[in-house]
Design an enzyme around this catalytic site. Structure first.
Site, PDB file in Angstrom:
ATOM      1  N   TYR A 146     -24.769   4.228  33.138  1.00  0.00           N
ATOM      2  CA  TYR A 146     -26.017   4.049  32.395  1.00  0.00           C
ATOM      3  C   TYR A 146     -26.376   5.381  31.746  1.00  0.00           C
ATOM      4  O   TYR A 146     -26.415   6.419  32.411  1.00  0.00           O
ATOM      5  CB  TYR A 146     -27.139   3.612  33.344  1.00  0.00           C
ATOM      6  CG  TYR A 146     -28.492   3.518  32.676  1.00  0.00           C
ATOM      7  CD1 TYR A 146     -28.802   2.455  31.835  1.00  0.00           C
ATOM      8  CD2 TYR A 146     -29.469   4.510  32.875  1.00  0.00           C
ATOM      9  CE1 TYR A 146     -30.045   2.371  31.210  1.00  0.00           C
ATOM     10  CE2 TYR A 146     -30.716   4.425  32.258  1.00  0.00           C
ATOM     11  CZ  TYR A 146     -30.993   3.358  31.425  1.00  0.00           C
ATOM     12  OH  TYR A 146     -32.213   3.280  30.804  1.00  0.00           O
ATOM     13  N   ASP A 248     -23.222  13.657  30.905  1.00  0.00           N
ATOM     14  CA  ASP A 248     -24.611  13.231  31.038  1.00  0.00           C
ATOM     15  C   ASP A 248     -25.069  13.596  32.444  1.00  0.00           C
ATOM     16  O   ASP A 248     -24.763  12.909  33.416  1.00  0.00           O
ATOM     17  CB  ASP A 248     -24.722  11.715  30.799  1.00  0.00           C
ATOM     18  CG  ASP A 248     -26.142  11.205  30.974  1.00  0.00           C
ATOM     19  OD1 ASP A 248     -26.989  11.957  31.492  1.00  0.00           O
ATOM     20  OD2 ASP A 248     -26.387  10.043  30.605  1.00  0.00           O
ATOM     21  N   LYS A 275     -34.907  14.574  33.484  1.00  0.00           N
ATOM     22  CA  LYS A 275     -35.497  14.471  34.831  1.00  0.00           C
ATOM     23  C   LYS A 275     -35.936  15.827  35.408  1.00  0.00           C
ATOM     24  O   LYS A 275     -36.969  16.320  35.021  1.00  0.00           O
ATOM     25  CB  LYS A 275     -34.535  13.742  35.764  1.00  0.00           C
ATOM     26  CG  LYS A 275     -34.165  12.355  35.177  1.00  0.00           C
ATOM     27  CD  LYS A 275     -34.078  11.281  36.200  1.00  0.00           C
ATOM     28  CE  LYS A 275     -33.448  10.022  35.681  1.00  0.00           C
ATOM     29  NZ  LYS A 275     -34.324   8.885  35.610  1.00  0.00           N
TER      30      LYS A 275
HETATM   31  C1  LIG Z   1     -27.558   9.253  33.634  1.00  0.00           C
HETATM   32  C2  LIG Z   1     -28.755   8.954  32.774  1.00  0.00           C
HETATM   33  N1  LIG Z   1     -28.725   9.251  31.466  1.00  0.00           N
HETATM   34  C3  LIG Z   1     -29.768   9.016  30.657  1.00  0.00           C
HETATM   35  C4  LIG Z   1     -30.925   8.475  31.149  1.00  0.00           C
HETATM   36  C5  LIG Z   1     -32.093   8.238  30.247  1.00  0.00           C
HETATM   37  O1  LIG Z   1     -33.115   9.148  30.524  1.00  0.00           O
HETATM   38  P1  LIG Z   1     -34.625   8.744  30.204  1.00  0.00           P
HETATM   39  O2  LIG Z   1     -35.014   7.699  31.187  1.00  0.00           O
HETATM   40  O3  LIG Z   1     -35.387  10.027  30.386  1.00  0.00           O
HETATM   41  O4  LIG Z   1     -34.646   8.263  28.792  1.00  0.00           O
HETATM   42  C6  LIG Z   1     -31.016   8.152  32.506  1.00  0.00           C
HETATM   43  C7  LIG Z   1     -32.248   7.571  33.069  1.00  0.00           C
HETATM   44  O5  LIG Z   1     -32.349   7.198  34.205  1.00  0.00           O
HETATM   45  C8  LIG Z   1     -29.897   8.389  33.347  1.00  0.00           C
HETATM   46  O6  LIG Z   1     -29.917   8.079  34.652  1.00  0.00           O
END
Ligand SMILES: Cc1ncc(COP(=O)(O)O)c(C=O)c1O
Length: 439
Positions: A146, A248, A275
Site C-alpha cells: 500500500y 516508501d 508519519k
Molecule cells: C507505506 C505507505 N505509503 C504511503 C502512505 C500514504 O500516506 P498518507 O496516509 O500520509 O497519505 C501510507 C499510509 O498509511 C503508507 O503506509
C-alpha cells in the site's frame, strides 16, 4: 471496556452522527470496523481514552505516526512555541529547513528533501520525478504493498486468490474505483522476494518503467522481511534497466535513524517519508539524489516537475517533526527495539499456548498480527480468506475489550511512551483476548 459495543454508548451515538454527514462516519476509512469504531476523546503517553471514558493502551498511535505516543512533552512544547509564532505562512520558515537538514544528515541516500502534506502526495511526487527524469511512463510496485491513494499506486494491494492470477506474474487488479483504464496499462505488479519473477517481468517491461516502488516492511504483506540479498538485487536490476529505485518509508522509517534502508540496504534513488517525521501532524516528504530532486527547481526547464501545496512544508508539522526526530537518538531506538522484541515474542508465546495458528510479525518497533504460523515471504503467504478475516476481526474486538488498540487489520507498534510494564499489560490483554476467542 466493552461499552463501545452498546448501541446506547457515546461511541455508537457518535458513529451514527458521523454517518449522517460523512460517508462511512469518518474520513479515516482505514479505521472503520463493525459495529462502529471507538472515537478518541484524548490521549496521553501510551494511553488513549474514548468518548465513553474507557482507557486503553494505544498500540496503533495514529497508524504508527506517533512514535512518542500522545502529548509527548517535548513535541507539545515545540508545537506550542510554533503556535505562538503562527501556524502557517506563505514564506518559508526555519523549521522546514531544519527538518530537511535532519533527514539529510540521517539518511545517506538523501541529499535534498521536498515536503508535502501527506505520504500520498509524496509518493505522487516521487512517481512524477521518476517519470520526468527517465522519460518513461510505467510504475512498478509489489503485490500487496500500500502506497497511499495516488492513482498510479492503487493497484493490487487488496487482490484475493479469486483475481490475483499467477504468483510469478501477478494480475494488475485495481484496488479502488475511479481509476482510469490507463492506470492498469501503466502499473506493473511484481512478486516480492522473487528475484526470478522480477527479472522476467522487467526483461519484458523494464525499458518503459520509470520507478520501482518498494515498501520495505509492508504491513499488508504481513511485514515479510526482505530475503538476504533481495534489496541489493533490486538496486542492481533497476540500475541495469535505467529505472529509479524508490523506497516508501512512510511507515518503515521508524526502524532507525536511516530507516529501513539503514537496516536492510538498498541505497534507493528516492525515498518517501511521512508519519513520524511530522510528530503526528500532516506531512509527507520525498528525498534523494540531487540530480533527480533538481527537477523541482524553477530553473529545471522543460522537464521541471511543478508542485504546489498551501500547507506543504508548514511550520507546525515541521516543528513537530524536528522535536520528534531530536528525541530519536541511538538510546531511543535501542529501547524501541527491545520493547518490540518483548512484544512480538510475548504475543507469539500467547498464540502458541492458546492454540492459535498465528504470529506477531514485524521488526524494530513495528508488529503485525498475522493469522498464520507459517513463514511469511510475500502478500500471498498472508491468508486472505474469509476465515482469516473473521479471526482478525474477532481478535481485534476482544483486544479492544481487553484494553489494547491495534488496527482491525492487525497493524501495531510500540512507542517510546511505553515501558516494559506497559508491554506486559498488553500481553496480559492478549491472553484474555485469546481466551475469549477460545470460548
Ligand atoms: C507505506 C505507505 N505509503 C504511503 C502512505 C500514504 O500516506 P498518507 O496516509 O500520509 O497519505 C501510507 C499510509 O498509511 C503508507 O503506509
Amino acid at each position: 471496556m466493552d461499552r463501545w459495543l452498546d448501541p446506547d454508548s457515546a461511541n455508537a451515538a457518535l458513529a451514527r452522527a458521523g454517518r449522517a454527514v460523512i460517508p462511512g462516519g469518518t474520513s479515516r476509512l482505514h479505521y472503520v470496523f463493525e459495529p462502529n469504531p471507538i472515537h478518541a476523546r484524548s490521549g496521553r503517553g501510551c494511553r488513549l481514552t474514548d468518548v465513553d471514558g474507557d482507557e486503553r493502551i494505544d498500540c496503533l498511535n495514529n497508524m504508527t505516526a506517533l512514535i512518542h505516543g500522545h502529548c509527548d512533552p517535548d513535541v507539545t512544547a515545540a508545537l506550542a512555541a510554533q503556535l505562538g509564532r503562527g501556524v502557517s505562512f506563505s514564506e518559508p520558515a526555519e523549521a522546514e529547513i531544519e527538518l530537511a537538514r535532519m533527514l539529510v544528515e540521517r539518511v545517506p541516500s538523501v541529499r535534498q528533501v521536498h515536503f508535502r502534506s501527506s505520504g500520498t502526495e509524496a509518493v505522487m511526487m516521487a512517481v512524477k520525478l521518476a517519470r520526468a527524469f527517465t522519460g518513461r511512463p510505467m510504475v512498478a510496485k509489489f503485490e500487496g504493498a500500500y502506497h497511499g491513494y495516488y492513482d498510479y499506486v492503487q493497484m493490487s494491494f487488496s487482490s484475493t486468490p479469486a483475481d490475483w492470477g499467477e504468483a510469478r506474474a501477478p494480475s494488475r487488479v485495481p484496488s479502488s474505483g475511479g481509476l482510469s483504464a490507463s492506470v492498469r496499462d501503466e502499473v506493473l505488479v511484481l512478486p516480492f522476494n522473487d528475484p526470478d519473477g522480477v527479472e522476467r517481468l522487467l526483461a519484458e517491461h523494464g525499458r518503459n518503467v520509470a520507478a520501482l516502488l518498494v515498501e520495505p516492511l509492508s504491513n499488508r504483506c504481513g511485514m515479510a522481511r526482505p530475503a538476504p540479498g533481495f534489496f541489493p538485487f533490486l538496486r542492481e536490476i533497476t540500475r541495469r534497466h535505467g529505472i529509479l529505485l524508490v523506497f516508501d518509508e512512510v511507515i518503515a522509517y521508524r526502524l532507525g535513524p536511516a530507516g529501513a534502508q539503514g537496516r536492510y540496504g538498498g541505497d534507493p534513488d528516492l525515498t518517501v517519508f511521512g508519519k513520524i517525521i511530522g510528530g503526528g501532524l500532516p506531512i509527507g516528504a520525498v528525498g534523494g539524489r540531487a540530480d533527480v530532486m533538481a527537477l523541482l527547481e524553477p530553473t529545471a526547464g522543460a522537464r521541471r516537475v511543478v508542485s504546489g501545496g498551501t500547507c506543504s512544508g508548514n511550520p507546525m508539522s515541521a516543528a513537530g517533526g524536528v522535536a520528534s526526530l531530536a528525541k530519536l537518538g541511538p538510546a531511543a531506538f535501542e529501547r524501541l527495539e527491545a520493547l518490540g522484541v518483548r512484544m512480538r515474542n510475548g504475543i507469539d508465546s500467547v498464540f502458541r499456548v492458546g492454540g492459535q495458528a498465528a504470529q506477531a510479525a514485524g521488526d524494530g518497533s513495528l508488529f503485525q498480527l498475522v493469522p498464520t504460523d507459517r513463514p511469511i515471504v510475500d502478500y500471498r503467504s498472508v491468508p486472505q480468506d474469509a476465515a482469516a478475516n473473521r479471526w482478525l476481526a474477532r481478535l481485534h474486538r476482544e483486544l479492544l475489550n481487553a484494553g489494547v488498540i491495534v488496527s482491525h487489520r492487525g497493524l501495531a507498534c510500540v512507542s517510546t511512551a511505553m515501558d516494559e510494564a506497559d508491554v506486559d499489560t498488553c500481553l496480559a490483554a492478549f491472553e484474555r483476548a485469546v481466551a475469549a476467542l477460545r470460548r
